[in-house]
Design an enzyme around this catalytic site. Structure first.
Site, PDB file in Angstrom:
ATOM      1  N   ALA A   1     -10.390   0.530  -2.356  1.00 50.33           N
ATOM      2  CA  ALA A   1      -9.538   1.547  -2.955  1.00 50.33           C
ATOM      3  C   ALA A   1      -9.956   1.819  -4.400  1.00 50.33           C
ATOM      4  O   ALA A   1      -9.918   2.966  -4.856  1.00 50.33           O
ATOM      5  CB  ALA A   1      -8.082   1.093  -2.890  1.00 50.33           C
TER       6      ALA A   1
ATOM      7  N   ASP B   1     -13.806   6.043   1.210  1.00 47.60           N
ATOM      8  CA  ASP B   1     -14.242   5.434   2.463  1.00 47.60           C
ATOM      9  C   ASP B   1     -15.100   6.371   3.312  1.00 47.60           C
ATOM     10  O   ASP B   1     -15.914   5.917   4.115  1.00 47.60           O
ATOM     11  CB  ASP B   1     -13.030   4.994   3.299  1.00 47.60           C
ATOM     12  CG  ASP B   1     -12.477   3.641   2.860  1.00 47.60           C
ATOM     13  OD1 ASP B   1     -12.943   3.125   1.826  1.00 47.60           O
ATOM     14  OD2 ASP B   1     -11.599   3.110   3.566  1.00 47.60           O
TER      15      ASP B   1
ATOM     16  N   ARG C   1       0.799  -1.219   0.000  1.00 46.25           N
ATOM     17  CA  ARG C   1       0.000   0.000   0.000  1.00 46.25           C
ATOM     18  C   ARG C   1       0.829   1.265   0.000  1.00 46.25           C
ATOM     19  O   ARG C   1       0.558   2.204  -0.741  1.00 46.25           O
ATOM     20  CB  ARG C   1      -0.818  -0.014   1.288  1.00 46.25           C
ATOM     21  CG  ARG C   1      -2.223   0.265   1.178  1.00 46.25           C
ATOM     22  CD  ARG C   1      -2.787   0.160   2.591  1.00 46.25           C
ATOM     23  NE  ARG C   1      -3.419   1.421   2.919  1.00 46.25           N
ATOM     24  CZ  ARG C   1      -4.577   1.776   2.426  1.00 46.25           C
ATOM     25  NH1 ARG C   1      -5.218   0.993   1.599  1.00 46.25           N
ATOM     26  NH2 ARG C   1      -5.106   2.928   2.749  1.00 46.25           N
TER      27      ARG C   1
ATOM     28  N   ARG D   1      -3.718  -9.112  10.002  1.00 46.60           N
ATOM     29  CA  ARG D   1      -2.927  -8.913   8.783  1.00 46.60           C
ATOM     30  C   ARG D   1      -1.463  -8.747   9.143  1.00 46.60           C
ATOM     31  O   ARG D   1      -1.136  -8.181  10.173  1.00 46.60           O
ATOM     32  CB  ARG D   1      -3.347  -7.626   8.063  1.00 46.60           C
ATOM     33  CG  ARG D   1      -4.774  -7.533   7.696  1.00 46.60           C
ATOM     34  CD  ARG D   1      -5.045  -6.218   6.970  1.00 46.60           C
ATOM     35  NE  ARG D   1      -4.525  -6.261   5.616  1.00 46.60           N
ATOM     36  CZ  ARG D   1      -5.269  -6.152   4.517  1.00 46.60           C
ATOM     37  NH1 ARG D   1      -6.565  -6.001   4.601  1.00 46.60           N
ATOM     38  NH2 ARG D   1      -4.724  -6.185   3.323  1.00 46.60           N
TER      39      ARG D   1
HETATM   40  C1  LIG Z   1      -5.914  -2.239   6.995  1.00 49.77           C
HETATM   41  C2  LIG Z   1      -6.640  -1.993   5.715  1.00 49.77           C
HETATM   42  C3  LIG Z   1      -6.414  -2.822   4.643  1.00 49.77           C
HETATM   43  C4  LIG Z   1      -7.068  -2.622   3.438  1.00 49.77           C
HETATM   44  N1  LIG Z   1      -6.811  -3.444   2.405  1.00 49.77           N
HETATM   45  C5  LIG Z   1      -7.391  -3.227   1.212  1.00 49.77           C
HETATM   46  C6  LIG Z   1      -7.100  -4.030   0.089  1.00 49.77           C
HETATM   47  O1  LIG Z   1      -6.309  -4.967   0.140  1.00 49.77           O
HETATM   48  N2  LIG Z   1      -7.722  -3.714  -1.082  1.00 49.77           N
HETATM   49  C7  LIG Z   1      -8.587  -2.669  -1.191  1.00 49.77           C
HETATM   50  O2  LIG Z   1      -9.115  -2.404  -2.273  1.00 49.77           O
HETATM   51  N3  LIG Z   1      -8.892  -1.922  -0.148  1.00 49.77           N
HETATM   52  C8  LIG Z   1      -8.313  -2.161   1.044  1.00 49.77           C
HETATM   53  N4  LIG Z   1      -8.611  -1.393   2.099  1.00 49.77           N
HETATM   54  C9  LIG Z   1      -9.572  -0.334   1.926  1.00 49.77           C
HETATM   55  C10 LIG Z   1      -8.890   0.788   1.242  1.00 49.77           C
HETATM   56  O3  LIG Z   1      -7.667   1.044   1.862  1.00 49.77           O
HETATM   57  C11 LIG Z   1      -9.730   1.989   1.326  1.00 49.77           C
HETATM   58  O4  LIG Z   1     -10.983   1.690   0.751  1.00 49.77           O
HETATM   59  C12 LIG Z   1      -9.106   3.140   0.589  1.00 49.77           C
HETATM   60  O5  LIG Z   1      -7.808   3.369   1.052  1.00 49.77           O
HETATM   61  C13 LIG Z   1      -9.953   4.358   0.786  1.00 49.77           C
HETATM   62  O6  LIG Z   1      -9.242   5.482   0.389  1.00 49.77           O
HETATM   63  P1  LIG Z   1      -9.665   6.892   0.927  1.00 49.77           P
HETATM   64  O7  LIG Z   1      -8.781   7.835   0.185  1.00 49.77           O
HETATM   65  O8  LIG Z   1     -11.135   7.042   0.835  1.00 49.77           O
HETATM   66  O9  LIG Z   1      -9.329   6.901   2.479  1.00 49.77           O
HETATM   67  P2  LIG Z   1      -7.921   6.895   3.215  1.00 49.77           P
HETATM   68  O10 LIG Z   1      -6.932   6.113   2.468  1.00 49.77           O
HETATM   69  O11 LIG Z   1      -8.212   6.539   4.624  1.00 49.77           O
HETATM   70  O12 LIG Z   1      -7.434   8.419   3.149  1.00 49.77           O
HETATM   71  C14 LIG Z   1      -8.000   9.450   3.910  1.00 49.77           C
HETATM   72  C15 LIG Z   1      -6.965  10.555   4.077  1.00 49.77           C
HETATM   73  O13 LIG Z   1      -7.566  11.701   4.677  1.00 49.77           O
HETATM   74  C16 LIG Z   1      -6.676  12.223   5.635  1.00 49.77           C
HETATM   75  N5  LIG Z   1      -7.464  12.953   6.637  1.00 49.77           N
HETATM   76  C17 LIG Z   1      -8.337  12.430   7.530  1.00 49.77           C
HETATM   77  N6  LIG Z   1      -8.904  13.404   8.279  1.00 49.77           N
HETATM   78  C18 LIG Z   1      -8.376  14.572   7.847  1.00 49.77           C
HETATM   79  C19 LIG Z   1      -8.559  15.934   8.240  1.00 49.77           C
HETATM   80  N7  LIG Z   1      -9.407  16.276   9.207  1.00 49.77           N
HETATM   81  N8  LIG Z   1      -7.853  16.889   7.595  1.00 49.77           N
HETATM   82  C20 LIG Z   1      -7.002  16.558   6.592  1.00 49.77           C
HETATM   83  N9  LIG Z   1      -6.792  15.287   6.195  1.00 49.77           N
HETATM   84  C21 LIG Z   1      -7.465  14.305   6.807  1.00 49.77           C
HETATM   85  C22 LIG Z   1      -5.992  11.022   6.208  1.00 49.77           C
HETATM   86  O14 LIG Z   1      -4.763  11.351   6.807  1.00 49.77           O
HETATM   87  C23 LIG Z   1      -5.822  10.132   4.974  1.00 49.77           C
HETATM   88  O15 LIG Z   1      -4.608  10.332   4.309  1.00 49.77           O
HETATM   89  C24 LIG Z   1      -7.983  -1.567   3.313  1.00 49.77           C
HETATM   90  C25 LIG Z   1      -8.213  -0.725   4.383  1.00 49.77           C
HETATM   91  C26 LIG Z   1      -7.554  -0.930   5.569  1.00 49.77           C
HETATM   92  C27 LIG Z   1      -7.803   0.015   6.681  1.00 49.77           C
END
Ligand SMILES: Cc1cc2nc3c(=O)[nH]c(=O)nc-3n(C[C@H](O)[C@H](O)[C@H](O)COP(=O)(O)OP(=O)(O)OC[C@H]3O[C@@H](n4cnc5c(N)ncnc54)[C@H](O)[C@@H]3O)c2cc1C
Ligand SMILES: *[C@@H]1O[C@H](CO)[C@@H](O)[C@H](O)[C@H]1NC(C)=O
Ligand SMILES: *[C@@H]1O[C@H](CO)[C@@H](O)[C@H](O)[C@H]1NC(C)=O
Length: 432
Positions: free
Chosen positions: A323, A310, A113, A191
């Protein structure tokens, strides 16, 4: 054939639309990249925190990475898995599922990741996207003509604010007024990701097969348990994930270091290979899988603040789409804004939600189906009955092309019938 809308507007020309994106996860970065490709002006505000584990992108998003010219950079850091061998709890082989490198005309990408995120992050920077780090966004608001956030005490305005702040989204509460009420799904995952050679995977007769033939991929299925393990970088890096029943209270802590004795209890009486593989990890994470009730909408009242990724819709890991769907959200949004123009930002986001909503729900349910297929497997099920499905509606999808194809008709529906909150499809009453 290229859709006429794509040919007409694919060349980026400035739209004059300013977009502020909160969060530089996969959702926020992809949204920023595609917005710039469509001529919008972008600022990303990121608090920064990183989870290092496996990331998987289906071919539905693989085709987007290829379009962005990132294949040569991403492919080397990914696992190259040509087959999945599934065993039952005794170790007997249930099926060997072969993967083609290309499915539906594109690669899928699975890898570390952190490494994948870094590539996207650097790519966004090379496009000139401003990403401000150490920004904590604490307020969101809007009026008729603009939306704004307060980040580190500073007010920053835009035509549209995108909350891409992840599963524990503050935007979800501040914009839509929903308290974050995670509910136990009844499952948890352990994990781990580690160096196979340092941990002696290549020395143990029970586990060395994982390091000897390049990257490989094995799974074990027991009642209400599935364990997947793979190696990357030619067998050097190993990861495993084991999903199991867990009714523990998730209100307080929902992710913390796992205890190896608990992990090993899950595979008691299983093929001894399971124990041998799991116990090689120097540490692991215990991750409670939570559901959240589906949000009735991802758009603020005034229509100038939206949630993506998410923050809008968490996914079960068995969908392997969290993702990917986060990225599709951002792609579709960038196209909608481009086609609607600066004067019609609210219409653009309503149309965007209508294009995305049912597809996201379907992809969420898919994750539940895969889990149940394995955890509630009949003892005699073998072969195709236990193979990981790769449906064309999910993995053959091209979110950019699709947005160009359906935007006009969907926008027309929204304009003519007024904007209605999306309906939940049958079978989706259950909380997520
Ligand atoms: C442990 C784990 C394993 C996973 N494995 C998989 C996998 O194998 N395959 C898959 O497809 N999906 C997987 N997922 C799900 C996938 O990671 C998520 O669906 C995806 O990363 C969502 O992306 P996002 O950008 O919506 O959220 P995130 O990646 O959580 O990004 C959110 C960002 O917002 C920032 N943020 C939060 N609050 C604030 C604020 N108030 N001000 C400024 N910035 C802020 C955070 O720092 C972060 O960088 C996994 C998730 C987890 C937790
Ligand atoms: C990865 O892609 C192959 C085809 O290239 C497909 O068969 C396989 O199911 C995909 N893996 C996942 C986990 O989606
Ligand atoms: C919205 O707020 C901004 C700044 O707070 C202000 O300049 C603008 O006039 C307001 N627009 C409307 C329509 O109220």
């Amino acid at each position: 054939m290229v859709h006429p809308n794509y040919a007409k507007v694919a060349e980026p020309k400035s739209s004059g639309i300013k977009v502020v994106i909160v969060g530089a996860g996969f959702a926020g970065l992809a949204c920023a990249i595609e917005c710039v490709r469509k001529g919008h002006e972008v600022l990303v505000l990121e608090k920064f925190r990183e989870i290092k584990s496996l990331g998987h992108f289906g071919s539905n998003v693989g085709r987007i990475f290829e379009r962005w010219g990132l294949h040569d950079e991403i492919w080397p850091v990914c696992n190259h898995l040509s087959q999945l061998t599934l065993h039952d709890a005794n170790g007997d082989i249930l099926t060997v599922q072969h993967f083609e490198e290309l499915r539906y005309g594109a690669h899928n990408y699975s890898g570390h990741r952190g490494a994948l995120h870094e590539i996207l992050f650097n790519f966004a920077r090379t496009l000139g996207i401003e990403i401000r780090l150490s920004q904590d966004v604490t307020e969101y608001d809007e009026n008729e003509s603009e939306a704004w956030v307060v980040s580190n005490g500073e007010k920053i305005s835009a035509d549209l604010v995108v909350g891409a702040d992840g599963v524990r989204s503050k935007a979800r509460t501040l914009v839509l007024g929903y308290d974050d009420k995670p509910k136990s799904s009844g499952y948890a995952v352990y994990r781990a990701w580690f160096d196979a050679y340092e941990q002696g995977v290549d020395k143990d007769p029970l586990t060395k097969f994982m390091t000897e033939n390049g990257d490989c991929f094995h799974g074990w299925i027991g009642p209400d348990v599935h364990m997947l393990t793979s190696t990357a970088r030619g067998g050097r890096l190993m990861s495993w994930v084991i999903t199991h029943k867990d009714e523990a209270d998730i209100e307080e802590s929902w992710s913390f270091p796992g205890k190896m004795e608990d992990v090993l209890k899950v595979v008691e009486g299983y093929d001894p290979t399971c124990r041998a593989i799991l116990s090689k990890a120097p540490s692991c994470v215990d991750w409670k899988i939570v559901y959240r009730d589906p949000l009735p909408t991802w758009i603020s009242k005034g229509g100038r603040i939206v949630l993506i990724g998410d923050a809008a819709h968490p996914f079960l890991p068995t969908s392997a789409q969290g993702a990917s769907q986060a990225i599709e959200d951002g792609i579709t949004l960038a196209v909608a804004l481009q086609l609607a123009g600066k004067e019609n930002v609210r219409l653009a986001v309503q149309t965007w939600e209508k294009i995305r909503y049912q597809r996201v729900r379907k992809a969420q349910l898919f994750g539940e189906q895969v889990r149940d297929m394995w955890h509630k497997k009949k003892p005699e099920a073998r072969g195709e009955e236990v193979e990981m499905p790769s449906p064309e509606w999910l993995l053959g999808h091209d979110s950019e092309k699709h947005a160009y194809e359906v935007y006009e008709t969907t926008e027309k529906e929204v304009r003519e019938n007024g904007y209605k909150l999306p309906e939940l499809p049958a079978g989706f009453e259950r909380g997520w």
